[in-house]
Write an enzyme that holds these catalytic residues in place. Structure first.
Site, PDB file in Angstrom:
ATOM      1  N   HIS A  63      -3.275  -0.390  10.815  1.00  0.00           N
ATOM      2  CA  HIS A  63      -2.851  -0.457   9.420  1.00  0.00           C
ATOM      3  C   HIS A  63      -1.837   0.648   9.123  1.00  0.00           C
ATOM      4  O   HIS A  63      -0.790   0.393   8.512  1.00  0.00           O
ATOM      5  CB  HIS A  63      -4.092  -0.336   8.525  1.00  0.00           C
ATOM      6  CG  HIS A  63      -3.826  -0.495   7.075  1.00  0.00           C
ATOM      7  ND1 HIS A  63      -3.995   0.538   6.190  1.00  0.00           N
ATOM      8  CD2 HIS A  63      -3.419  -1.568   6.344  1.00  0.00           C
ATOM      9  CE1 HIS A  63      -3.708   0.107   4.971  1.00  0.00           C
ATOM     10  NE2 HIS A  63      -3.356  -1.165   5.041  1.00  0.00           N
ATOM     11  N   ASP A 103      -2.166  -4.955   4.899  1.00  0.00           N
ATOM     12  CA  ASP A 103      -3.535  -4.867   4.389  1.00  0.00           C
ATOM     13  C   ASP A 103      -4.380  -6.035   4.884  1.00  0.00           C
ATOM     14  O   ASP A 103      -5.542  -5.861   5.260  1.00  0.00           O
ATOM     15  CB  ASP A 103      -3.528  -4.846   2.857  1.00  0.00           C
ATOM     16  CG  ASP A 103      -2.951  -3.565   2.272  1.00  0.00           C
ATOM     17  OD1 ASP A 103      -2.651  -2.626   3.042  1.00  0.00           O
ATOM     18  OD2 ASP A 103      -2.804  -3.507   1.035  1.00  0.00           O
TER      19      ASP A 103
END
EC number: 3.1.1.4
Length: 136
Positions: A63, A103
């Site tokens: 991420h 995300d």
């Protein structure tokens, strides 16, 4: 009260739209992002260094790398997302889509590794986090 203050300061430093990312994590893992993944151990939460310590930490590492790759887009942007048949659908605006997809991928990864997430890592910084960081 001190713990609440620490969490508030931590939240100010987190990239991305934390509320939307938290909704994705809750959707895919059934767990609260803040209560279940904060500081797990090297990359979940603000900042990150060292090698990822477990599968969940690796999701957070990926991420962080994704946000780094999308540096032309503001990662704290709010974006439109919806859930259809257990699938996270992101906004089509190019920058919003890029940030949302970072995300989304992390939330899906967290869901796939929910069984490996260990409560001992909650708000924990391992000595392993002080080692040399791995490259994205």
């Amino acid at each position: 009260m001190r713990t609440l203050w620490i969490v508030a300061v931590w939240l100010m430093g987190v990239e991305g739209n934390l509320f939307q990312f938290g909704k994705m994590i809750k959707h895919k893992t059934g767990k609260s992002a803040l209560l279940s993944y904060s500081g797990n151990p090297c990359y979940c939460g603000w900042g990150g260094q060292g090698p990822p310590q477990d599968a969940t930490d690796h999701c957070c590492f990926v991420h962080d790398c994704c946000y780094g790759e999308e540096n032309a887009c503001y990662p704290k942007t709010a974006f439109t997302l919806k859930f259809e048949n257990q699938i996270i659908i992101c906004d089509e605006d190019p920058c919003n889509y890029a940030v949302c997809m970072c995300d989304r991928v992390a939330a899906i990864c967290g869901g796939e590794n929910v069984a490996t997430s260990d409560a001992k890592y909650l708000f924990y910084r391992s000595m392993g986090c002080e080692e040399e960081s791995v490259q994205c």
